[in-house]
Design a protein around this motif. Structure first.
Motif, PDB file in Angstrom:
ATOM      1  N   ILE A   3      36.668   7.099 -29.093  1.00 54.38           N
ATOM      2  CA  ILE A   3      36.835   8.299 -28.266  1.00 54.38           C
ATOM      3  C   ILE A   3      37.658   8.026 -27.001  1.00 54.38           C
ATOM      4  CG2 ILE A   3      35.606  10.034 -26.892  1.00 54.38           C
ATOM      5  CD1 ILE A   3      35.637  10.551 -29.911  1.00 54.38           C
ATOM      6  N   PRO A   4      37.493   6.885 -26.312  1.00 49.87           N
ATOM      7  CA  PRO A   4      38.374   6.631 -25.161  1.00 49.87           C
ATOM      8  C   PRO A   4      39.857   6.617 -25.547  1.00 49.87           C
ATOM      9  CG  PRO A   4      36.497   5.150 -25.105  1.00 49.87           C
ATOM     10  CD  PRO A   4      36.451   5.829 -26.444  1.00 49.87           C
ATOM     11  N   VAL A   5      40.159   6.082 -26.722  1.00 54.08           N
ATOM     12  CA  VAL A   5      41.552   6.063 -27.202  1.00 54.08           C
ATOM     13  C   VAL A   5      42.025   7.482 -27.484  1.00 54.08           C
ATOM     14  CG1 VAL A   5      43.066   5.252 -29.054  1.00 54.08           C
ATOM     15  CG2 VAL A   5      41.292   3.742 -28.154  1.00 54.08           C
ATOM     16  N   VAL A   6      41.165   8.278 -28.109  1.00 52.96           N
ATOM     17  CA  VAL A   6      41.505   9.680 -28.384  1.00 52.96           C
ATOM     18  C   VAL A   6      41.769  10.423 -27.084  1.00 52.96           C
ATOM     19  CG1 VAL A   6      40.619  11.872 -29.277  1.00 52.96           C
ATOM     20  CG2 VAL A   6      40.246   9.763 -30.572  1.00 52.96           C
ATOM     21  N   SER A   7      40.891  10.244 -26.106  1.00 53.18           N
ATOM     22  CA  SER A   7      41.033  10.949 -24.822  1.00 53.18           C
ATOM     23  C   SER A   7      42.359  10.609 -24.149  1.00 53.18           C
ATOM     24  CB  SER A   7      39.876  10.574 -23.891  1.00 53.18           C
ATOM     25  OG  SER A   7      38.635  10.851 -24.485  1.00 53.18           O
ATOM     26  N   GLU A   8      42.680   9.333 -24.112  1.00 51.34           N
ATOM     27  CA  GLU A   8      43.931   8.903 -23.490  1.00 51.34           C
ATOM     28  C   GLU A   8      45.130   9.523 -24.197  1.00 51.34           C
ATOM     29  OE1 GLU A   8      46.290   4.735 -22.334  1.00 51.34           O
ATOM     30  OE2 GLU A   8      44.389   4.673 -23.420  1.00 51.34           O
ATOM     31  N   ARG A   9      45.053   9.579 -25.515  1.00 49.62           N
ATOM     32  CA  ARG A   9      46.142  10.162 -26.298  1.00 49.62           C
ATOM     33  C   ARG A   9      46.301  11.663 -25.997  1.00 49.62           C
ATOM     34  NH1 ARG A   9      50.908   9.244 -28.814  1.00 49.62           N
ATOM     35  NH2 ARG A   9      51.220  10.711 -30.530  1.00 49.62           N
TER      36      ARG A   9
ATOM     37  N   ARG B  22      47.601  28.906 -25.941  1.00 51.34           N
ATOM     38  CA  ARG B  22      46.723  27.755 -25.795  1.00 51.34           C
ATOM     39  C   ARG B  22      47.144  26.678 -26.795  1.00 51.34           C
ATOM     40  NH1 ARG B  22      40.435  28.342 -27.118  1.00 51.34           N
ATOM     41  NH2 ARG B  22      41.295  28.189 -29.235  1.00 51.34           N
ATOM     42  N   PHE B  23      47.549  25.531 -26.260  1.00 50.26           N
ATOM     43  CA  PHE B  23      47.967  24.390 -27.071  1.00 50.26           C
ATOM     44  C   PHE B  23      46.820  23.377 -27.086  1.00 50.26           C
ATOM     45  CE2 PHE B  23      51.605  26.296 -25.011  1.00 50.26           C
ATOM     46  CZ  PHE B  23      52.563  26.389 -26.006  1.00 50.26           C
ATOM     47  N   SER B  24      46.436  22.943 -28.272  1.00 52.39           N
ATOM     48  CA  SER B  24      45.360  21.938 -28.353  1.00 52.39           C
ATOM     49  C   SER B  24      45.665  20.950 -29.474  1.00 52.39           C
ATOM     50  CB  SER B  24      44.001  22.617 -28.567  1.00 52.39           C
ATOM     51  OG  SER B  24      44.048  23.570 -29.620  1.00 52.39           O
ATOM     52  N   PRO B  25      46.639  20.057 -29.255  1.00 50.84           N
ATOM     53  CA  PRO B  25      46.932  19.008 -30.233  1.00 50.84           C
ATOM     54  C   PRO B  25      45.813  17.979 -30.264  1.00 50.84           C
ATOM     55  CG  PRO B  25      48.192  18.656 -28.237  1.00 50.84           C
ATOM     56  CD  PRO B  25      47.504  19.982 -28.066  1.00 50.84           C
ATOM     57  N   HIS B  26      45.751  17.235 -31.375  1.00 47.94           N
ATOM     58  CA  HIS B  26      44.764  16.152 -31.479  1.00 47.94           C
ATOM     59  C   HIS B  26      45.508  14.818 -31.510  1.00 47.94           C
ATOM     60  CE1 HIS B  26      40.777  14.641 -31.810  1.00 47.94           C
ATOM     61  NE2 HIS B  26      40.245  15.773 -32.245  1.00 47.94           N
ATOM     62  N   PHE B  27      44.746  13.740 -31.670  1.00 43.84           N
ATOM     63  CA  PHE B  27      45.325  12.408 -31.521  1.00 43.84           C
ATOM     64  C   PHE B  27      46.408  12.101 -32.542  1.00 43.84           C
ATOM     65  CE2 PHE B  27      41.944  11.535 -34.588  1.00 43.84           C
ATOM     66  CZ  PHE B  27      42.541  10.636 -35.465  1.00 43.84           C
TER      67      PHE B  27
ATOM     68  N   ALA C 242      40.618  17.390 -16.549  1.00 40.95           N
ATOM     69  CA  ALA C 242      41.615  17.742 -17.563  1.00 40.95           C
ATOM     70  C   ALA C 242      41.041  17.495 -18.955  1.00 40.95           C
ATOM     71  CB  ALA C 242      42.890  16.936 -17.359  1.00 40.95           C
ATOM     72  N   SER C 243      41.523  18.271 -19.920  1.00 40.83           N
ATOM     73  CA  SER C 243      41.049  18.147 -21.300  1.00 40.83           C
ATOM     74  C   SER C 243      42.239  18.202 -22.246  1.00 40.83           C
ATOM     75  CB  SER C 243      40.073  19.281 -21.626  1.00 40.83           C
ATOM     76  OG  SER C 243      40.767  20.521 -21.733  1.00 40.83           O
ATOM     77  N   GLY C 244      41.948  18.297 -23.535  1.00 34.50           N
ATOM     78  CA  GLY C 244      43.010  18.403 -24.529  1.00 34.50           C
ATOM     79  C   GLY C 244      43.599  19.790 -24.634  1.00 34.50           C
ATOM     80  N   ILE C 245      43.045  20.745 -23.885  1.00 37.10           N
ATOM     81  CA  ILE C 245      43.528  22.131 -23.899  1.00 37.10           C
ATOM     82  C   ILE C 245      44.567  22.319 -22.805  1.00 37.10           C
ATOM     83  CG2 ILE C 245      42.857  24.529 -23.459  1.00 37.10           C
ATOM     84  CD1 ILE C 245      40.132  23.868 -24.690  1.00 37.10           C
ATOM     85  N   THR C 246      45.712  22.862 -23.199  1.00 40.38           N
ATOM     86  CA  THR C 246      46.757  23.228 -22.238  1.00 40.38           C
ATOM     87  C   THR C 246      47.083  24.703 -22.463  1.00 40.38           C
ATOM     88  OG1 THR C 246      47.682  20.990 -22.283  1.00 40.38           O
ATOM     89  CG2 THR C 246      49.092  22.756 -21.413  1.00 40.38           C
ATOM     90  N   THR C 247      46.744  25.530 -21.486  1.00 39.51           N
ATOM     91  CA  THR C 247      46.900  26.979 -21.624  1.00 39.51           C
ATOM     92  C   THR C 247      47.937  27.475 -20.624  1.00 39.51           C
ATOM     93  OG1 THR C 247      44.599  27.157 -22.327  1.00 39.51           O
ATOM     94  CG2 THR C 247      45.688  29.175 -21.641  1.00 39.51           C
ATOM     95  N   ALA C 248      48.934  28.207 -21.154  1.00 35.68           N
ATOM     96  CA  ALA C 248      50.096  28.604 -20.353  1.00 35.68           C
ATOM     97  C   ALA C 248      50.304  30.111 -20.410  1.00 35.68           C
ATOM     98  CB  ALA C 248      51.341  27.881 -20.863  1.00 35.68           C
TER      99      ALA C 248
END
Length: 389
Positions: free
Chosen positions: A289-295, A366-371, A323-329
């Protein structure tokens, strides 16, 4: 599975995440597509169920292993885990199971995802006072804000670990610590962080999260956590032969509940979904999970850097602990193509993002890419938006 292998070996990435052959999928904060390992686990169970009883011995062993994995994932005990989804089911079990007294107060956030609002609003019919946090900026629930809103009658605070629209990630441990110092219960809707950021329950009393977002699992399979010391407090409101003791399947005059996670599971489990979730948990724990978060934060920074020059504004924290994996514009009216048109344009080019609105009706992307998403995919999305802009 290592992240570096997935990112550097394109044939491997396409094999493990087949959606990438057809689309650029950046909507994991909505409903995820399934990785190959998850689909394979579900298919294996289904195939075996064609020739064996659906509750065959090996399947039950894997279910018990899923409890263990889920417990390790959030820092709980196996006996504190119920294998139930969706998220709203777990939240409703907690809301309905506590013996409320008239005048008790629940503190929550009106602009959270509705699954974490309606179970608490319904308590008004039982004499519970429901009060709402009012952050200055949407989704920014801080420890100070929570502390100021508490009253002597506050019995429970119900929050999301990350806001579904803004992507603001709360300080779970800090909020939980201050609540417990005041004898207040803490319930967490963790669906927007489990699988993306480390979410531990050391300072949490109750948690619910379905697997179908960042956990990369199937729908209607999830994790419900009730801290061991509260299991007598939260009475099950769904009853059946699995969670009520019924020796030899004979109903008894007195209702006595099974111990541990079974306490909240009334009947047969969603076996195929549970085993799919197990495969997803194994994969995520293997990557780390730390690797996923950093990515995720790396991909976020690349998205923001590419979209900002195109006139976009952001409601999501760009960096830092929230900050999270969600980027909303969003864009000001008249500053270029509206987000609705951009959303359709991306869909035409096989890019999947989410189109969401705030309470005022303003449209957002809302952009939410994964690792497993790549920098090349991020750049392609920016390029498509730039062409339209």
């Amino acid at each position: 599975m290592k992240l570096t292998d997935i990112i550097r070996d394109e044939p491997l990435r396409l094999a493990e995440f087949p959606v990438s052959r057809e689309q650029i999928f950046m909507a994991h904060a909505g409903v995820t597509v399934l990785p190959r390992c998850v689909a394979r686990a579900m298919q294996d169970y289904t195939e075996q169920s064609c020739v064996r009883h659906q509750e065959f011995t090996e399947a039950f062993r894997l279910v018990n292993d899923t409890r263990r994995l889920a417990a390790d994932f959030i820092g709980a005990k196996s006996d504190e885990i119920s294998l139930l989804g969706p998220t709203s089911l777990g939240l409703s079990l907690i809301a309905n199971g506590i013996p409320w007294q008239a005048g008790d107060e629940v503190l929550c956030y009106y602009d959270d995802y509705p699954a974490n609002v309606y179970p608490w609003l319904e308590l008004r019919r039982r004499g519970v006072t429901v009060r709402f946090l009012q952050p200055a900026v949407a989704g920014e629930i801080t420890p100070d804000l929570v502390e100021r809103a508490l009253s002597p009658k506050t019995r429970l605070v119900a929050l999301a670990s990350c806001h579904f629209l803004t992507g603001y990630r709360i300080e779970v441990n800090a909020i939980g610590r201050l609540l417990h110092q005041r004898g207040v219960l803490f319930c967490l809707d963790a669906i927007q962080t489990l699988g993306a950021f480390d979410t531990q329950v050391e300072q949490v009393d109750f948690l619910s999260a379905d697997a179908h977002k960042w956990m990369l699992g199937p729908m209607a399979a999830g994790i419900v956590y009730v801290k061991e010391e509260h299991q007598e407090l939260v009475r099950p409101t769904l009853l059946g032969a699995w969670n009520v003791k019924s020796p030899n399947f004979v109903a008894q005059d007195e209702i006595a509940f099974e111990r541990g996670g079974r306490r909240y599971e009334p009947g047969v489990l969603n076996m195929v979904g549970t085993l799919g979730m197990r495969a997803a948990l194994e994969m995520l724990m293997d990557v780390g999970i730390p690797v996923v978060s950093e990515r995720l934060l790396h991909l976020k920074s690349r998205l923001i850097a590419g979209l900002e020059p195109l006139g976009f504004r952001f409601v999501s924290p760009a960096s830092g602990p929230n900050a999270s994996g969600i980027t909303t514009a969003w864009r000001e009216p008249g500053s270029g193509a509206p987000v609705e048109k951009i959303f359709d344009h991306l869909a035409t080019h096989d890019v999947v993002v989410s189109h969401r609105h705030n309470r005022e009706g303003r449209g957002h992307l809302r952009f939410s890419p994964h690792f497993y998403n790549t920098e090349t995919e991020v750049d392609r999305v920016i390029e498509l938006i730039a062409d339209l802009a």
